[in-house]
Design a protein around this motif. Structure first.
Motif, PDB file in Angstrom:
ATOM      1  N   UNK A 196      -1.856   2.448  -0.875  1.00 30.61           N
ATOM      2  CA  UNK A 196      -2.751   1.295  -0.810  1.00 30.61           C
ATOM      3  C   UNK A 196      -1.955   0.025  -1.090  1.00 30.61           C
ATOM      4  N   UNK A 197      -2.003  -0.970  -0.192  1.00 28.85           N
ATOM      5  CA  UNK A 197      -1.247  -2.206  -0.419  1.00 28.85           C
ATOM      6  C   UNK A 197      -1.577  -2.824  -1.777  1.00 28.85           C
ATOM      7  N   UNK A 198      -0.535  -3.297  -2.453  1.00 30.67           N
ATOM      8  CA  UNK A 198      -0.713  -3.931  -3.753  1.00 30.67           C
ATOM      9  C   UNK A 198      -0.527  -3.002  -4.929  1.00 30.67           C
ATOM     10  N   UNK A 199      -0.478  -1.691  -4.680  1.00 35.25           N
ATOM     11  CA  UNK A 199      -0.270  -0.752  -5.775  1.00 35.25           C
ATOM     12  C   UNK A 199       1.217  -0.600  -6.055  1.00 35.25           C
ATOM     13  N   UNK A 200       1.538  -0.132  -7.247  1.00 34.43           N
ATOM     14  CA  UNK A 200       2.948  -0.011  -7.598  1.00 34.43           C
ATOM     15  C   UNK A 200       3.645   1.060  -6.776  1.00 34.43           C
ATOM     16  N   UNK A 201       2.932   2.132  -6.419  1.00 30.34           N
ATOM     17  CA  UNK A 201       3.587   3.164  -5.625  1.00 30.34           C
ATOM     18  C   UNK A 201       3.846   2.681  -4.195  1.00 30.34           C
ATOM     19  N   UNK A 202       2.955   1.850  -3.648  1.00 26.65           N
ATOM     20  CA  UNK A 202       3.203   1.278  -2.326  1.00 26.65           C
ATOM     21  C   UNK A 202       4.413   0.354  -2.375  1.00 26.65           C
TER      22      UNK A 202
END
Length: 311
Positions: A196-202
């Motif tokens: 998901x855009x904006x997440x740390x994993x992205x």
């Protein structure tokens, strides 16, 4: 129901006399009688009968007693759940099935007497704000990412570098490889619909893609892990990344493959984040347990976004 009256009732039962209950509660015997009378009126029954030696429970009083004790236990647990120094150690993890949850399980195995309250917050900023406000005691997050800054009074220490693996179906070009280098994935499509855009994993996988020239494809609805496994198993071109520590179970007919990545090995850098003035007694034990098990980051052979920035 007035829990003060319930507590007075239980204290009177245990003391056997209103006079003794008054001493235990630091109130007058008249106050004890009044509280119990109000409780009995609310319940519509008589709770005590008087005897020459003091008071004795009626049948209704005997029936009510175990529930009264349960009410007081629930009150104590409710207060302890939020009272600093008494409540459970509240720790945030990105997902309950991921490796950081396993780190907590290992800590609980070493310190079974420590109560843990495991929560899942969505993003880095929310988790750090919760640490700063004291809503949670600690969180596991990747701080080695661009734009990740900790506010004053909040610290982090690395606790786990999680190796990535390529995950493919049996018809994929790398399905039979014993290991591959990330550079071999240049120009290939890595399907990760949960990014998901904006997440740390992205943000982590964006850095990885930019470094090694691969494409992270997050297009398509995220129907969960079962749909992802089904799709990867049937494709000769799609692959995804999984953690070495992520437990996955799939039907035998899928014949899915986990392929280690080497030269370098991309690792997801988990750190424990906490507020330096947090007084919870179990927080130090958690931090010491995790840092004692952390072998340290080797000089070569792994890749993290931090190393890219340093270079």
């Amino acid at each position: 129901m007035d829990l003060t009256a319930v507590r007075t009732f239980v204290t009177a039962v245990d003391a056997g006399q209103f006079q003794e209950a008054a001493v235990d509660l630091s109130i007058t015997p008249q106050a004890v009688s009044k509280r119990i009378a109000v409780l009995a009126k609310d319940l519509g029954v008589q709770l005590f009968s008087r005897t020459a030696r003091g008071v004795r429970l009626t049948i209704d009083g005997q029936a009510f007693l175990p529930y009264a004790r349960a009410l007081l236990q629930a009150e104590d647990r409710a207060a302890a759940s939020v009272r600093p120094g008494r409540r459970a150690l509240r720790v945030d993890v990105i997902g309950r099935r991921l490796s950081v949850a396993g780190l907590l399980r290992g800590f609980h195995g070493a310190y079974p007497e420590t109560d843990l309250d495991v929560v899942t917050l969505f993003d880095f900023d929310t988790a750090v704000a919760a640490v700063r406000s004291g809503t949670i005691d600690a969180t596991f997050r990747a701080v080695d990412l661009p734009g990740r800054q900790l506010p004053e009074g909040v610290e982090a220490v690395p606790v786990f570098d999680e190796p990535l693996q390529l995950f493919t179906g049996p018809a994929h070009e790398f399905a039979t490889a014993r290991s591959i280098a990330p550079a071999q994935l240049a120009g290939r499509r890595i399907w990760m619909p949960g990014n998901i855009p904006g997440t740390e994993w992205a943000a982590y996988y964006d850095e990885l893609a930019a470094e090694f020239g691969l494409t992270i494809d997050a297009i398509g609805p995220n129907f969960g892990i079962e749909h992802l496994l089904d799709t990867i198993a049937d494709s000769s071109t799609l692959a995804t990344f999984v953690s070495e520590q992520t437990p996955l179970v799939w039907p035998a007919g899928h014949d899915l493959r986990r392929i280690p990545l080497h030269d370098p090995t991309p690792v997801y850098p988990h750190s424990l984040i906490w507020r330096t003035d947090n007084p919870h007694p179990a927080l130090t034990a958690l931090r010491d347990h995790l840092t004692a098990a952390y072998p340290g980051r080797p000089e070569g052979g792994i890749w993290t976004p931090e190393r890219v920035r340093d270079a």
